[in-house]
Every structure is written in C-alpha cells, then in structure tokens.
Design an enzyme around this catalytic site. Structure first.
Site, PDB file in Angstrom:
ATOM      1  N   PRO A 143       0.817  -1.220   0.000  1.00  0.00           N
ATOM      2  CA  PRO A 143       0.000   0.000   0.000  1.00  0.00           C
ATOM      3  C   PRO A 143       0.853   1.275   0.000  1.00  0.00           C
ATOM      4  O   PRO A 143       0.345   2.353  -0.308  1.00  0.00           O
ATOM      5  CB  PRO A 143      -0.825  -0.099   1.291  1.00  0.00           C
ATOM      6  N   GLU A 158       0.827  -7.246   8.211  1.00  0.00           N
ATOM      7  CA  GLU A 158       0.967  -5.785   8.310  1.00  0.00           C
ATOM      8  C   GLU A 158       1.996  -5.254   7.325  1.00  0.00           C
ATOM      9  O   GLU A 158       2.048  -4.070   7.045  1.00  0.00           O
ATOM     10  CB  GLU A 158       1.344  -5.366   9.733  1.00  0.00           C
ATOM     11  N   ARG A 210      -1.602  -7.391 -21.713  1.00  0.00           N
ATOM     12  CA  ARG A 210      -2.374  -6.927 -22.881  1.00  0.00           C
ATOM     13  C   ARG A 210      -1.649  -5.831 -23.650  1.00  0.00           C
ATOM     14  O   ARG A 210      -2.063  -5.492 -24.759  1.00  0.00           O
ATOM     15  CB  ARG A 210      -3.798  -6.564 -22.495  1.00  0.00           C
ATOM     16  N   ASP A 215      -8.008   2.015 -26.146  1.00  0.00           N
ATOM     17  CA  ASP A 215      -8.357   1.863 -24.739  1.00  0.00           C
ATOM     18  C   ASP A 215      -8.605   3.196 -24.085  1.00  0.00           C
ATOM     19  O   ASP A 215      -7.930   4.182 -24.336  1.00  0.00           O
ATOM     20  CB  ASP A 215      -7.230   1.165 -23.966  1.00  0.00           C
TER      21      ASP A 215
HETATM   22  C1  9D3 Z   1      -4.509  -2.782   8.813  1.00  0.00           C
HETATM   23  C2  9D3 Z   1      -3.189  -2.524   8.176  1.00  0.00           C
HETATM   24  N1  9D3 Z   1      -3.104  -1.359   7.355  1.00  0.00           N
HETATM   25  C3  9D3 Z   1      -3.300  -0.065   7.931  1.00  0.00           C
HETATM   26  C4  9D3 Z   1      -4.305   0.679   7.068  1.00  0.00           C
HETATM   27  C5  9D3 Z   1      -1.864  -1.387   6.610  1.00  0.00           C
HETATM   28  C6  9D3 Z   1      -1.949  -2.419   5.576  1.00  0.00           C
HETATM   29  C7  9D3 Z   1      -0.978  -3.389   5.497  1.00  0.00           C
HETATM   30  C8  9D3 Z   1      -1.067  -4.375   4.528  1.00  0.00           C
HETATM   31  C9  9D3 Z   1      -3.000  -2.426   4.676  1.00  0.00           C
HETATM   32  C10 9D3 Z   1      -3.080  -3.432   3.708  1.00  0.00           C
HETATM   33  C11 9D3 Z   1      -2.130  -4.388   3.655  1.00  0.00           C
HETATM   34  C12 9D3 Z   1      -2.213  -5.441   2.605  1.00  0.00           C
HETATM   35  N2  9D3 Z   1      -2.248  -4.824   1.259  1.00  0.00           N
HETATM   36  C13 9D3 Z   1      -1.306  -5.004   0.379  1.00  0.00           C
HETATM   37  O1  9D3 Z   1      -0.364  -5.735   0.636  1.00  0.00           O
HETATM   38  C14 9D3 Z   1      -1.358  -4.298  -0.903  1.00  0.00           C
HETATM   39  C15 9D3 Z   1      -2.251  -3.300  -1.393  1.00  0.00           C
HETATM   40  C16 9D3 Z   1      -3.413  -2.684  -0.834  1.00  0.00           C
HETATM   41  O2  9D3 Z   1      -3.861  -2.960   0.295  1.00  0.00           O
HETATM   42  N3  9D3 Z   1      -4.037  -1.734  -1.573  1.00  0.00           N
HETATM   43  C17 9D3 Z   1      -3.638  -1.357  -2.825  1.00  0.00           C
HETATM   44  N4  9D3 Z   1      -2.564  -1.897  -3.390  1.00  0.00           N
HETATM   45  C18 9D3 Z   1      -1.890  -2.870  -2.676  1.00  0.00           C
HETATM   46  S1  9D3 Z   1      -0.538  -3.652  -3.204  1.00  0.00           S
HETATM   47  C19 9D3 Z   1      -0.385  -4.553  -1.844  1.00  0.00           C
END
Ligand code: 9D3
Length: 249
Positions: free
Chosen positions: A92, A119, A157, A172
C-alpha cells in the site's frame, strides 16, 4: 516476457491465469508466468514466514530470510548481487499503478513481483532487495496477490500481439487520455430503446465527430481531472466550452 510471482498463497493465481487473454498469451509464448511459494524457502521445521514486530504493536510482519532466499533462488542471484530485473514489492506504500506504469513495466523482458501479507514486510526487504514498490490504489486489500494479478493482466495486454489486433490498445480508455464513447450492438431496437441514428447513417466524418464529443462529454462529466492531461484539438476545446456554457446557464 517472463514474470516470477513470489507469494505465500500460490493457489490464488490458478483461476485468473488460466482464462481468456492471460491463458492465450501464455499458450502463444508471449508471456510465461511462474508462481513460487515463499514458504518453500523458509528455514526450519515449521517454515515460519511471519513473526511479531520488534517494538510491539499488534499484527505480524513477514520475515526477511524466506523472501531474500526465494527471490535469490528464483532469479539466480548470489547475496548482494545487483538485481537482474525489476524486483517489485506490492505494498500500500508503493507508487500508484497507472497505465503509464504498465507501459513502463511492459518494456522489460523479466519482472519479479513480491506479494506482501500481514501488516507488511521486514524493512530490510524494502531497503536491500526490492527495486520498486507499487500500490494499485487507495483501498485496503488483504495482501499483494490481487495487485500482482492486476499488474500481470494490464502488462500482458500491452505486449505486441496479445490481443490479436496490434491497434486494439490504442483505443483503450486511458490510452488516449479520455473515457470511451458509448458502444452499441444488435438489435437496433432493444426493449424499445433504439441505437442512436448516427451509428446507422454511414456518415463517417459525422460519426467520428459524434464519438469524439461523446468521449469528451463523458470525460467532462465523470473524470474532469483527465481533461488536464488530454491532447485536445481546437474543435474539442470549442465543444467543451459549449458544455461549460450550458452548465453555468
Ligand atoms: C490494517 C493494516 N493497514 C493499515 C491501514 C496497513 C496495511 C498493510 C497491509 C494495509 C493493507 C495491507 C495489505 N495490502 C497489500 O499488501 C497491498 C495493497 C493494498 O492494500 N491496496 C492497494 N494496493 C496494494 S498492493 C499490496
């Protein structure tokens, strides 16, 4: 192109990679996909891949050793070697995936995608192993697996011939920076709703202008942010001004 995916949940990839364009692109030899279970490289009887965070605060963190071992084995690297291809952590906290990033990734012969879980991953993976970090958007997923699938789909793609039509990706949405005009197919009247007359008329110049204006209208209504970056002609700008004038009257 070859893409290695490293995950704790390899089973998640079975369905999506065995259907439609991804299936055909693999059969055609355009792309090869290899899904690897990080747990296979975890030491110890229990092959533990996660652990509690130093400093406390709940949740679990992915341990560095299984990830380093897995990436090095799959890419044939010795510890400390320069990465032979982009090693992308799905997180994220990464830069946001867009069509532009998809084009950028499609230029490489090989990619490695590392799917985070829990996490997050031990910071040393970020600092000393991965070369890039990507998020697919501002919403909370359970891990990087679905994000990896999104990236594989968008990149595949773009590979020449993936769609059987070399020009297809040019039309696209987002390729030309605008949303697409509406589409219709048979029947000409469905439940009393007719297809717009212009589509049946055979006036090619009028049709092209109509489609362009529909495309501009949709973008103006739904995604006005895209108009800042779009390539607009004088006629396009004049049409947008009529929309603006109508709206403010
Ligand atoms: C409850 C934990 N979070 C605080 C808001 C942090 C968090 C850690 C790990 C939130 C999501 C995740 C798991 N997500 C991913 O590994 C992830 C992800 C995503 O959640 N949203 C958009 N792209 C991606 S790429 C990997």
């Amino acid at each position: 192109m070859h893409i290695d995916i490293l995950t704790l949940f390899p089973g998640m990839f079975c369905g999506p990679f065995e259907e439609s364009i991804l299936k055909r692109a693999q059969e055609a030899g355009l792309i090869s996909l290899a899904v690897h279970n990080i747990r296979d490289w975890a030491p110890g009887k229990h092959r533990q891949c996660d652990d509690t965070p130093y400093g406390g605060g709940g949740g679990m963190v992915m341990k560095p050793e299984p990830i380093f071992n897995a990436v090095e084995a799959v890419l044939g690297m010795a510890p400390g070697d320069l990465a032979p291809c982009p090693i992308i952590l799905l997180t994220p906290q990464g830069r946001q995936f867009t069509q532009q990033v998809a084009h950028e990734l499609a230029r490489h012969e090989r990619l490695a995608l590392v799917c985070g879980r829990y996490e997050g991953v031990d910071e040393r993976v970020r600092a000393h192993l991965v070369t890039d970090e990507i998020s697919i958007g501002d919403y909370v997923l359970s891990g990087g697996e679905l994000a990896a699938m999104v990236i594989v789909d968008a990149v595949t793609r773009l590979l020449p011939d993936a769609l059987g039509d070399p020009g297809a990706t040019l039309h696209d949405s987002h390729a030309n920076g605008l949303l697409e005009h509406p589409h219709y197919t048979r029947p000409v009247v469905f439940r009393g709703w007719p297809v717009p007359e212009i589509l049946l008329s055979g006036h090619h110049a009028h049709l092209a202008r109509w489609r362009r204006e529909q495309s501009l209208l949709r973008t103006w209504e739904r995604r006005p942010d895209l108009l800042q970056e779009a390539q607009l002609s004088e006629a396009d700008r004049a049409y947008l001004e009529t929309l603006q004038a109508e709206a403010s009257s």
